[in-house]
Design an enzyme around this catalytic site. Structure first.
Site, PDB file in Angstrom:
ATOM      1  CE1 TYR A   8      -4.178  -1.738   5.608  1.00  0.00           C
ATOM      2  CE2 TYR A   8      -3.042   0.251   4.893  1.00  0.00           C
ATOM      3  CZ  TYR A   8      -3.691  -0.928   4.589  1.00  0.00           C
ATOM      4  OH  TYR A   8      -3.840  -1.313   3.272  1.00  0.00           O
ATOM      5  CD  GLU A  22      -1.844   4.998   5.505  1.00  0.00           C
ATOM      6  OE1 GLU A  22      -2.405   5.553   4.546  1.00  0.00           O
ATOM      7  OE2 GLU A  22      -1.786   5.501   6.637  1.00  0.00           O
ATOM      8  CB  SER A  28      -0.867  -0.027   1.263  1.00  0.00           C
ATOM      9  OG  SER A  28      -1.382   1.252   1.515  1.00  0.00           O
TER      10      SER A  28
HETATM   11  P1  NAP Z   1     -11.601  -4.646   1.703  1.00  0.00           P
HETATM   12  O1  NAP Z   1     -12.731  -4.304   0.787  1.00  0.00           O
HETATM   13  O2  NAP Z   1     -11.604  -4.087   3.086  1.00  0.00           O
HETATM   14  O3  NAP Z   1     -11.537  -6.244   1.795  1.00  0.00           O
HETATM   15  C1  NAP Z   1     -10.782  -6.881   2.793  1.00  0.00           C
HETATM   16  C2  NAP Z   1     -10.948  -8.377   2.668  1.00  0.00           C
HETATM   17  O4  NAP Z   1     -10.175  -8.998   3.690  1.00  0.00           O
HETATM   18  C3  NAP Z   1     -12.414  -8.864   2.870  1.00  0.00           C
HETATM   19  O5  NAP Z   1     -12.658  -9.907   1.976  1.00  0.00           O
HETATM   20  C4  NAP Z   1     -12.387  -9.379   4.303  1.00  0.00           C
HETATM   21  O6  NAP Z   1     -13.314 -10.421   4.543  1.00  0.00           O
HETATM   22  C5  NAP Z   1     -10.981  -9.953   4.367  1.00  0.00           C
HETATM   23  N1  NAP Z   1     -10.548 -10.102   5.756  1.00  0.00           N
HETATM   24  C6  NAP Z   1     -10.401  -9.123   6.686  1.00  0.00           C
HETATM   25  N2  NAP Z   1     -10.022  -9.659   7.855  1.00  0.00           N
HETATM   26  C7  NAP Z   1      -9.926 -10.996   7.649  1.00  0.00           C
HETATM   27  C8  NAP Z   1      -9.578 -12.105   8.478  1.00  0.00           C
HETATM   28  N3  NAP Z   1      -9.271 -11.944   9.759  1.00  0.00           N
HETATM   29  N4  NAP Z   1      -9.593 -13.345   7.929  1.00  0.00           N
HETATM   30  C9  NAP Z   1      -9.925 -13.521   6.644  1.00  0.00           C
HETATM   31  N5  NAP Z   1     -10.262 -12.524   5.807  1.00  0.00           N
HETATM   32  C10 NAP Z   1     -10.257 -11.271   6.315  1.00  0.00           C
HETATM   33  O7  NAP Z   1     -10.209  -4.227   1.060  1.00  0.00           O
HETATM   34  P2  NAP Z   1      -9.839  -3.868  -0.467  1.00  0.00           P
HETATM   35  O8  NAP Z   1     -10.040  -2.408  -0.676  1.00  0.00           O
HETATM   36  O9  NAP Z   1     -10.467  -4.849  -1.384  1.00  0.00           O
HETATM   37  O10 NAP Z   1      -8.259  -4.086  -0.433  1.00  0.00           O
HETATM   38  C11 NAP Z   1      -7.678  -5.360  -0.695  1.00  0.00           C
HETATM   39  C12 NAP Z   1      -6.263  -5.392  -0.145  1.00  0.00           C
HETATM   40  O11 NAP Z   1      -5.487  -4.362  -0.740  1.00  0.00           O
HETATM   41  C13 NAP Z   1      -6.143  -5.167   1.362  1.00  0.00           C
HETATM   42  O12 NAP Z   1      -5.061  -5.932   1.839  1.00  0.00           O
HETATM   43  C14 NAP Z   1      -5.808  -3.689   1.493  1.00  0.00           C
HETATM   44  O13 NAP Z   1      -5.128  -3.440   2.692  1.00  0.00           O
HETATM   45  C15 NAP Z   1      -4.932  -3.503   0.259  1.00  0.00           C
HETATM   46  N6  NAP Z   1      -4.920  -2.173  -0.326  1.00  0.00           N
HETATM   47  C16 NAP Z   1      -6.095  -1.558  -0.660  1.00  0.00           C
HETATM   48  C17 NAP Z   1      -6.054  -0.310  -1.264  1.00  0.00           C
HETATM   49  C18 NAP Z   1      -7.313   0.402  -1.659  1.00  0.00           C
HETATM   50  O14 NAP Z   1      -7.259   1.621  -1.887  1.00  0.00           O
HETATM   51  N7  NAP Z   1      -8.452  -0.281  -1.799  1.00  0.00           N
HETATM   52  C19 NAP Z   1      -4.814   0.301  -1.561  1.00  0.00           C
HETATM   53  C20 NAP Z   1      -3.650  -0.379  -1.209  1.00  0.00           C
HETATM   54  C21 NAP Z   1      -3.697  -1.613  -0.611  1.00  0.00           C
HETATM   55  P3  NAP Z   1     -14.797 -10.174   5.166  1.00  0.00           P
HETATM   56  O15 NAP Z   1     -15.660  -9.834   3.978  1.00  0.00           O
HETATM   57  O16 NAP Z   1     -15.127 -11.463   5.797  1.00  0.00           O
HETATM   58  O17 NAP Z   1     -14.674  -9.028   6.126  1.00  0.00           O
HETATM   59  N1  GDD Z   2     -12.417   7.360   6.217  1.00  0.00           N
HETATM   60  C1  GDD Z   2     -12.478   8.684   6.365  1.00  0.00           C
HETATM   61  N2  GDD Z   2     -13.586   9.238   6.927  1.00  0.00           N
HETATM   62  N3  GDD Z   2     -11.444   9.434   5.932  1.00  0.00           N
HETATM   63  C2  GDD Z   2     -11.540  10.780   6.056  1.00  0.00           C
HETATM   64  C3  GDD Z   2     -12.661  11.408   6.616  1.00  0.00           C
HETATM   65  C4  GDD Z   2     -13.737  10.595   7.089  1.00  0.00           C
HETATM   66  O1  GDD Z   2     -14.732  11.078   7.608  1.00  0.00           O
HETATM   67  N4  GDD Z   2     -12.458  12.756   6.568  1.00  0.00           N
HETATM   68  C5  GDD Z   2     -11.278  12.948   6.007  1.00  0.00           C
HETATM   69  N5  GDD Z   2     -10.700  11.761   5.697  1.00  0.00           N
HETATM   70  C6  GDD Z   2      -9.366  11.583   5.116  1.00  0.00           C
HETATM   71  C7  GDD Z   2      -8.467  10.643   5.919  1.00  0.00           C
HETATM   72  O2  GDD Z   2      -7.927  11.333   7.049  1.00  0.00           O
HETATM   73  C8  GDD Z   2      -7.426  10.319   4.852  1.00  0.00           C
HETATM   74  O3  GDD Z   2      -6.443  11.305   4.788  1.00  0.00           O
HETATM   75  C9  GDD Z   2      -8.226  10.336   3.540  1.00  0.00           C
HETATM   76  O4  GDD Z   2      -9.481  10.982   3.850  1.00  0.00           O
HETATM   77  C10 GDD Z   2      -8.510   8.959   2.948  1.00  0.00           C
HETATM   78  O5  GDD Z   2      -9.048   8.133   3.967  1.00  0.00           O
HETATM   79  P1  GDD Z   2      -9.636   6.666   3.619  1.00  0.00           P
HETATM   80  O6  GDD Z   2     -10.606   6.762   2.516  1.00  0.00           O
HETATM   81  O7  GDD Z   2     -10.082   6.070   4.903  1.00  0.00           O
HETATM   82  O8  GDD Z   2      -8.383   5.903   2.999  1.00  0.00           O
HETATM   83  P2  GDD Z   2      -6.847   5.811   3.455  1.00  0.00           P
HETATM   84  O9  GDD Z   2      -6.037   6.633   2.497  1.00  0.00           O
HETATM   85  O10 GDD Z   2      -6.677   6.063   4.895  1.00  0.00           O
HETATM   86  O11 GDD Z   2      -6.553   4.251   3.223  1.00  0.00           O
HETATM   87  C11 GDD Z   2      -6.962   3.597   2.019  1.00  0.00           C
HETATM   88  O12 GDD Z   2      -5.940   3.682   1.067  1.00  0.00           O
HETATM   89  C12 GDD Z   2      -4.727   2.998   1.420  1.00  0.00           C
HETATM   90  C13 GDD Z   2      -3.737   3.243   0.279  1.00  0.00           C
HETATM   91  O13 GDD Z   2      -3.108   4.475   0.429  1.00  0.00           O
HETATM   92  C14 GDD Z   2      -7.316   2.146   2.380  1.00  0.00           C
HETATM   93  O14 GDD Z   2      -7.920   1.531   1.266  1.00  0.00           O
HETATM   94  C15 GDD Z   2      -6.066   1.360   2.745  1.00  0.00           C
HETATM   95  O15 GDD Z   2      -6.408  -0.025   2.895  1.00  0.00           O
HETATM   96  C16 GDD Z   2      -5.033   1.533   1.625  1.00  0.00           C
HETATM   97  O16 GDD Z   2      -3.870   0.808   1.890  1.00  0.00           O
END
Ligand code: NAP
Ligand code: GDD
Length: 333
Positions: free
Chosen positions: A150, A128, A126
């Site tokens: 995280y 992050e 990520s």
């Molecule tokens: P998501 O929608 O939150 O999905 C997370 C998945 O992990 C769900 O299927 C959840 O299952 C499963 N999970 C969570 N805890 C678990 C546990 N204890 N045992 C088994 N399964 C578990 O996340 P996503 O956005 O698709 O992201 C996929 C991956 O990419 C994650 O690793 C995330 O950290 C990473 N990532 C995401 C982003 C982004 O912007 N979306 C960016 C960078 C990296 P349940 O349905 O059962 O809860």
């Molecule tokens: N969730 C949330 N809720 N975020 C807020 C809010 C609020 O009410 N107000 C402002 N934000 C700001 C957060 O402080 C952050 O800076 C930004 O919006 C994005 O927050 P999220 O959408 O929660 O995503 P994230 O950037 O913290 O994390 C996501 O992206 C990562 C990759 O950079 C997640 O998908 C992570 O799993 C992923 O790794």
């Protein structure tokens, strides 16, 4: 080809399953037992795929359960996406986040090494991990400085993946993916919180939207584009790590402005800042340089930022208001 996806019920897992099925893969998913017991609620993102995929109950907290699934199936590729993925929750319960994200990744790698050492492995790294960024845009060589439990857990998963590659010669690759969204995004993330509230305001079900830091900048792409990059990473001759990003950054405020304008509203009339949504340590600004993915993988995103925002708002309007966009907007004014 037989692929295992952990986190198949999540946003990326569901899009990746669709993508691999379209390429002719046999797709398997690792799911929690509680999900199998409550399919109507927990399988909303994959309900349309259930007759085409194979699901296996297992827990990321239990090595024997993972070992058992891997021992019974000869997987060619494993996409390890399962994680506690919400940054704010990792401040609330850092211990669970560390346990699931670090040990879960280690268990997957250890089971594959033991039973299927030729299975190719993808780790969901990520942006992050860059945290308090050292340079902009961020690339594969930028030093990590995570700002949340995280982020720290993802750095550990990234290093574990690299170590299994270097120590045991496994094909283990990490994607360093910047934020990616879409209509299947979880409601707790800021983008979906905004688009779903725009729909609720339009439907007369809400009157305001409380947010935290409106000045945070993110590089937002579409999940459908980013899962293609995951697959491409496992088709290379040698395993490597890749940044996947759009190269554009926008503030949360800009996201609000655009999302509200799709519904014909001015965000300034509805958005209120609430300290509760600030984080103890914030990642203020992220923007990625995906030149390596573009050159080596031949990857290009297809969605622009405005297209992605519009798709999310339209989807939420459709499901909340139950009417096409133009009709719903016309009736709300
Ligand atoms: P998501 O929608 O939150 O999905 C997370 C998945 O992990 C769900 O299927 C959840 O299952 C499963 N999970 C969570 N805890 C678990 C546990 N204890 N045992 C088994 N399964 C578990 O996340 P996503 O956005 O698709 O992201 C996929 C991956 O990419 C994650 O690793 C995330 O950290 C990473 N990532 C995401 C982003 C982004 O912007 N979306 C960016 C960078 C990296 P349940 O349905 O059962 O809860
Ligand atoms: N969730 C949330 N809720 N975020 C807020 C809010 C609020 O009410 N107000 C402002 N934000 C700001 C957060 O402080 C952050 O800076 C930004 O919006 C994005 O927050 P999220 O959408 O929660 O995503 P994230 O950037 O913290 O994390 C996501 O992206 C990562 C990759 O950079 C997640 O998908 C992570 O799993 C992923 O790794």
């Amino acid at each position: 080809m037989k692929a295992l996806i952990t986190g198949i019920t999540g946003q990326d897992g569901s899009y990746l399953a669709e993508h691999l099925l379209s390429l002719g893969y046999e797709v398997h998913g690792l799911v929690r037992r509680i999900a199998l017991e409550d399919p109507e609620r927990r399988f909303t993102r994959i309900s349309h795929l259930l007759d085409r995929i194979h699901l296996h109950p297992a827990s990321l907290e239990s090595y024997p359960s993972i070992f058992s699934v891997v021992s019974r199936n000869d997987f060619d590729e494993c996409y390890h996406l399962a994680a506690q993925s919400f940054v704010a929750e990792s401040f609330a319960d850092g211990f669970s986040t560390m346990n699931i994200n670090i040990n879960g990744t280690h268990y997957m790698l250890a089971a594959l090494r033991e039973l299927r050492p030729t299975c190719r492995f993808y780790f969901a790294g990520s942006s992050e991990m860059f945290g308090l960024v050292e340079e902009s845009p961020q690339r594969e060589t930028t030093r990590f400085h995570p700002r949340s439990p995280y982020g720290i857990s993802k750095v550990a998963g990234f290093e574990l993946t690299r170590n299994y590659r270097e120590a045991y010669g496994m094909f283990a690759a990490s994607g360093i993916l910047f934020n990616h969204e879409g209509p299947r995004r979880g409601f707790e993330f800021v983008t979906r919180k905004i688009t779903s509230t725009v729909a609720r305001i339009t439907a007369g079900l809400a009157t305001e939207l409380a947010l935290g830091n409106l000045d945070a900048r993110r590089d937002w792409g579409h999940s459908k584009d980013y899962v293609r990059a995951m697959h491409l990473m496992l088709q290379q001759k040698t395993p490597d790590d890749f940044v996947v990003a759009s190269g554009e950054s926008h503030t949360v405020r800009e996201f609000c402005e655009l999302a509200f304008s799709v519904a014909g509203l001015d965000y300034r009339d509805y958005v209120r800042v609430d300290e509760r949504f600030y984080r103890p340590a914030e990642v203020e600004s992220l923007v990625g340089d995906a030149s390596k993915a573009r050159t080596v993988l031949g990857w290009t995103p297809t969605y622009t930022f405005p297209e992605m925002v519009r798709e999310m708002v339209e989807n939420d309007l459709r499901s909340t208001v139950g009417k096409p966009l133009s009709e719903a907007v016309a009736e709300s004014h």
